[in-house]
Design a protein around this motif. Structure first.
Motif, PDB file in Angstrom:
ATOM      1  N   VAL A 143       0.816  -1.218   0.000  1.00 35.90           N
ATOM      2  CA  VAL A 143       0.000   0.000   0.000  1.00 35.90           C
ATOM      3  C   VAL A 143       0.846   1.264   0.000  1.00 35.90           C
ATOM      4  O   VAL A 143       0.380   2.323  -0.423  1.00 35.90           O
ATOM      5  CB  VAL A 143      -0.976   0.004   1.191  1.00 35.90           C
ATOM      6  CG1 VAL A 143      -2.039  -1.067   1.018  1.00 35.90           C
ATOM      7  CG2 VAL A 143      -0.235  -0.154   2.512  1.00 35.90           C
ATOM      8  N   ASP A 144       2.108   1.197   0.454  1.00 33.45           N
ATOM      9  CA  ASP A 144       2.930   2.406   0.455  1.00 33.45           C
ATOM     10  C   ASP A 144       3.389   2.789  -0.953  1.00 33.45           C
ATOM     11  O   ASP A 144       3.987   3.857  -1.137  1.00 33.45           O
ATOM     12  CB  ASP A 144       4.122   2.265   1.403  1.00 33.45           C
ATOM     13  CG  ASP A 144       5.069   1.134   1.046  1.00 33.45           C
ATOM     14  OD1 ASP A 144       4.813   0.425   0.047  1.00 33.45           O
ATOM     15  OD2 ASP A 144       6.056   0.946   1.768  1.00 33.45           O
ATOM     16  N   MET A 145       3.116   1.953  -1.942  1.00 32.61           N
ATOM     17  CA  MET A 145       3.413   2.290  -3.338  1.00 32.61           C
ATOM     18  C   MET A 145       2.291   3.080  -3.998  1.00 32.61           C
ATOM     19  O   MET A 145       2.470   3.638  -5.080  1.00 32.61           O
ATOM     20  CB  MET A 145       3.653   1.009  -4.146  1.00 32.61           C
ATOM     21  CG  MET A 145       4.830   0.178  -3.688  1.00 32.61           C
ATOM     22  SD  MET A 145       4.952  -1.359  -4.655  1.00 32.61           S
ATOM     23  CE  MET A 145       6.393  -2.108  -3.900  1.00 32.61           C
ATOM     24  N   VAL A 146       1.137   3.138  -3.368  1.00 29.21           N
ATOM     25  CA  VAL A 146      -0.051   3.749  -3.971  1.00 29.21           C
ATOM     26  C   VAL A 146       0.068   5.264  -3.985  1.00 29.21           C
ATOM     27  O   VAL A 146       0.567   5.889  -3.041  1.00 29.21           O
ATOM     28  CB  VAL A 146      -1.310   3.322  -3.184  1.00 29.21           C
ATOM     29  CG1 VAL A 146      -2.546   4.050  -3.688  1.00 29.21           C
ATOM     30  CG2 VAL A 146      -1.501   1.809  -3.284  1.00 29.21           C
ATOM     31  N   ASP A 147      -0.386   5.864  -5.072  1.00 27.35           N
ATOM     32  CA  ASP A 147      -0.465   7.323  -5.198  1.00 27.35           C
ATOM     33  C   ASP A 147      -1.704   7.795  -4.444  1.00 27.35           C
ATOM     34  O   ASP A 147      -2.830   7.649  -4.915  1.00 27.35           O
ATOM     35  CB  ASP A 147      -0.556   7.701  -6.679  1.00 27.35           C
ATOM     36  CG  ASP A 147      -0.604   9.203  -6.907  1.00 27.35           C
ATOM     37  OD1 ASP A 147      -0.710   9.965  -5.920  1.00 27.35           O
ATOM     38  OD2 ASP A 147      -0.561   9.621  -8.084  1.00 27.35           O
TER      39      ASP A 147
END
Length: 294
Positions: A143-147
């Motif tokens: 989830v930390d890759m999500v914009d």
């Protein structure tokens, strides 16, 4: 059975998204079409049941299932019809498929080629029925890759998720069976991820699409998802429509991560914050013609 192999959203054989095209599918039942699609082995094969004079009627099959609409196989079919002189290289036609009746425009290009512009079906944008924290680990993401400046949505049978960095998009590696098992009970067939971190000036997004629910681990270049993505980007101000109404065009990149780069032109019509229609545009190249014995 005469089958053509066409690469769509590219003019380079071996790039883009490969489709099988059967221009004379009259008399074939669904079982036969499914068997042919499995033998062809492309992500989708289009079967023409009537046309072009009375409107082109198509059915689409992956190697595992029938689907309502396929962008790249439609581009491939209309490319082939124009190449063979069965349709003019420029003008309008009507497409009939399980998704409805859609307008198609052929635009003459240099070197005797044509670009097909296809109105894409519209579907509601809904809250994802599955937490991203459960979905993304199944493709090697987190989830930390999500914009976080853009929302994740369900659109028809796909989950659409924005990423911040192209590097993270490229490094995804899906566990197809687990992803299908998680999404399937919610009526979803795949995960479409994109980022605004593009490779080429003039592009608006860079995407990948994993579709294990129809037996396609990764679809190289997806027109049916690019049209809705254009609507999404216009709705959230990434593409700017005039306040008084008008049209904006952009390009979506896909396939680069797996060595099959393709480019989809997207045209969105409407007013600022209120897009009304999207079309996808693409060229193609005929790669093989042959007789399939299945």
């Amino acid at each position: 059975m005469q089958v053509s192999i066409v690469d769509a959203f590219t003019r380079t054989a071996g790039a883009g998204n490969r489709a099988g095209v059967v221009l004379d599918a009259v008399g074939l039942d669904a079982e036969a079409m499914q068997r042919i699609a499995a033998a062809v082995g492309a992500s989708e094969t289009a079967f023409m049941l009537s046309g072009p004079d009375g409107g082109v009627r198509l059915r689409y099959f992956t190697p595992k299932a029938e689907i309502d609409f396929c962008g790249h196989a439609t581009v491939a079919t209309f490319h082939l019809l124009a190449e063979r002189g069965l349709l003019p290289r420029e003008g309008h036609a009507r497409l009939e498929c399980a998704a409805g009746t859609l307008d198609v425009e052929l635009e003459a290009m240099g070197g005797g080629a044509s670009r097909a512009w296809i109105v894409t079906p519209r579907h509601a944008w809904e809250t994802p029925p599955v937490p991203l924290s459960k979905v993304l680990p199944l493709v090697g993401g987190s989830v930390d890759m999500v914009d976080e400046t853009l929302p994740a949505y369900r659109n028809a049978q796909r989950l659409v998720v924005p990423f911040r960095r192209r590097e993270d998009v490229w490094n995804l590696a899906p566990r197809a069976g687990a992803l299908a098992e998680l999404l399937g009970p919610h009526g979803m067939r795949g995960l479409y991820v994109f980022t605004r971190d593009v490779r080429e000036a003039g592009s608006v997004a860079h995407a990948r699409y994993f579709v294990p629910g129809v037996g396609v681990a990764e679809d190289p270049v997806t027109g049916s998802a690019a049209g809705p993505l254009g609507v999404y980007l216009a709705s959230h101000g990434v593409l700017s429509l005039p306040a008084e109404g008008g049209t904006v065009r952009a390009r979506i990149e896909q396939g680069d991560a797996i060595g099959k780069p393709g480019r989809i032109e997207v045209e969105v019509t409407g007013r600022a914050g209120a897009p009304e229609r999207a079309r996808i545009g693409g060229v193609a190249v005929t790669v093989l013609e042959g007789t399939l014995r299945a």
